[in-house]
Design a protein around this motif. Structure first.
Motif, PDB file in Angstrom:
ATOM      1  N   LEU A 103       0.661  -1.304  -0.201  1.00  0.00           N
ATOM      2  CA  LEU A 103       0.099   0.029   0.026  1.00  0.00           C
ATOM      3  C   LEU A 103       0.719   1.295   0.100  1.00  0.00           C
ATOM      4  O   LEU A 103       0.304   2.134  -0.570  1.00  0.00           O
ATOM      5  N   ALA A 140       2.252   1.691  -3.635  1.00  0.00           N
ATOM      6  CA  ALA A 140       1.034   2.132  -4.552  1.00  0.00           C
ATOM      7  C   ALA A 140       1.013   3.653  -4.011  1.00  0.00           C
ATOM      8  O   ALA A 140       0.589   4.407  -5.138  1.00  0.00           O
ATOM      9  N   LEU A 141       0.955   3.875  -2.901  1.00  0.00           N
ATOM     10  CA  LEU A 141       0.719   5.404  -2.701  1.00  0.00           C
ATOM     11  C   LEU A 141       1.839   5.985  -3.131  1.00  0.00           C
ATOM     12  O   LEU A 141       1.371   7.173  -3.735  1.00  0.00           O
ATOM     13  N   PRO A 168      -2.126   9.972  -3.673  1.00  0.00           N
ATOM     14  CA  PRO A 168      -3.219   9.709  -3.130  1.00  0.00           C
ATOM     15  C   PRO A 168      -4.491  10.156  -3.872  1.00  0.00           C
ATOM     16  O   PRO A 168      -5.859   9.553  -3.184  1.00  0.00           O
ATOM     17  N   LYS A 222      -5.204   9.169  -6.914  1.00  0.00           N
ATOM     18  CA  LYS A 222      -5.459   7.910  -7.786  1.00  0.00           C
ATOM     19  C   LYS A 222      -5.873   6.733  -7.177  1.00  0.00           C
ATOM     20  O   LYS A 222      -6.301   5.858  -7.707  1.00  0.00           O
ATOM     21  N   LEU A 223      -5.424   6.720  -5.769  1.00  0.00           N
ATOM     22  CA  LEU A 223      -5.649   5.204  -5.373  1.00  0.00           C
ATOM     23  C   LEU A 223      -7.124   5.109  -4.953  1.00  0.00           C
ATOM     24  O   LEU A 223      -7.357   3.790  -5.156  1.00  0.00           O
TER      25      LEU A 223
END
Length: 66
Positions: free
Chosen positions: A14, A17-18, A23, A25-26
């Protein structure tokens, strides 16, 4: 496949990905993943139901012939 990923592994994924997507697009990525997973599950359920009904039909026709 994901049996070996623990809580710490999920947190690391996570965080990566962040950093990569940011923040804003998550939530969109999570929503798209959920929609894809839901569509896949409904498609596979339809295939399983179709196969099950075909097998039941064959069993009924075989028992009628006896």
């Amino acid at each position: 496949m994901f049996n070996n990923i623990g809580v710490s592994g999920l947190i690391i994924i996570l965080i990566i990905a962040l950093v990569i997507f940011g923040p804003s697009k998550l939530p969109q990525l999570g929503r798209a993943f959920g929609d894809t997973l839901r569509e896949f599950r409904s498609s596979t359920k339809g295939v399983v139901d179709e196969i099950t009904s075909d097998v039941k039909g064959e069993n009924e026709s075989a028992s009628e012939k006896k």
